[in-house]
Enzyme design. Sequence first.
Site, mmCIF file in Angstrom:
data_model
loop_
_atom_site.group_PDB
_atom_site.id
_atom_site.type_symbol
_atom_site.label_atom_id
_atom_site.label_comp_id
_atom_site.label_asym_id
_atom_site.label_seq_id
_atom_site.Cartn_x
_atom_site.Cartn_y
_atom_site.Cartn_z
ATOM 1 N N ARG A 58 106.763 58.976 90.698
ATOM 2 C CA ARG A 58 107.603 58.253 89.741
ATOM 3 C C ARG A 58 109.061 58.677 89.811
ATOM 4 O O ARG A 58 109.946 57.926 89.400
ATOM 5 C CB ARG A 58 107.035 58.375 88.333
ATOM 6 C CG ARG A 58 105.747 57.559 88.188
ATOM 7 C CD ARG A 58 105.193 57.651 86.806
ATOM 8 N NE ARG A 58 104.875 59.025 86.473
ATOM 9 C CZ ARG A 58 103.681 59.463 86.122
ATOM 10 N NH1 ARG A 58 102.685 58.625 86.033
ATOM 11 N NH2 ARG A 58 103.482 60.721 85.841
ATOM 12 N N GLU A 95 98.657 73.319 85.976
ATOM 13 C CA GLU A 95 97.712 73.696 84.928
ATOM 14 C C GLU A 95 96.376 74.135 85.520
ATOM 15 O O GLU A 95 95.753 75.056 85.039
ATOM 16 C CB GLU A 95 97.486 72.491 84.003
ATOM 17 C CG GLU A 95 97.830 72.778 82.568
ATOM 18 C CD GLU A 95 97.641 71.557 81.705
ATOM 19 O OE1 GLU A 95 96.759 71.619 80.828
ATOM 20 O OE2 GLU A 95 98.353 70.577 81.923
#
Length: 170
Positions: A58, A95
């Site tokens: 993006r 993460e």
Amino acid sequence: MNFKDYIARVDDFPEEGIIFRDITPLMADGEAFHQAIQEIVDYALSKEVDVIVGPEARGFIVGCPVAFELKKGFIPARKKGKLPRETVSIDYGLEYGQSTLQIHKDDIKAGQKVLVVDDLLATGGTIGAIVDLLTEMGAEVVGAAFLIELDDLKGREKIPNTEVVSILHY
């Protein structure tokens, strides 16, 4: 224009408990998308930017029109193995594991003023890695610009020496 009117909230995506901020309605509206991009362009003009860098994928959507409007180059920061020529890499933590970003070795020149552009600043891990990589390559990172910033995730803390501008805050 209230850009939040063009951001869709998607609950429990990509996993339960996550609120996904979807920019595709903004992109689908030509006037709203143009105005949002123009806000980043206006910021970039104040920084005398030489080149725009955006992360896959993006960051390409947001960074390319900014570069086009400024008549500057766009350099993609891609996942490992996606660029065909010699690259410079940086590993960084996610993460749930590790990732690697790469930039073509000859795309960044020492002393270039670089603006990093992406759709969203969350935890700051990806952008922090890009800023570190660009700095190692000799670039001067003059700022980072985003359509959206998730304030509670404190992504700015991962890029402490970089000015951050975000159009929307959640």
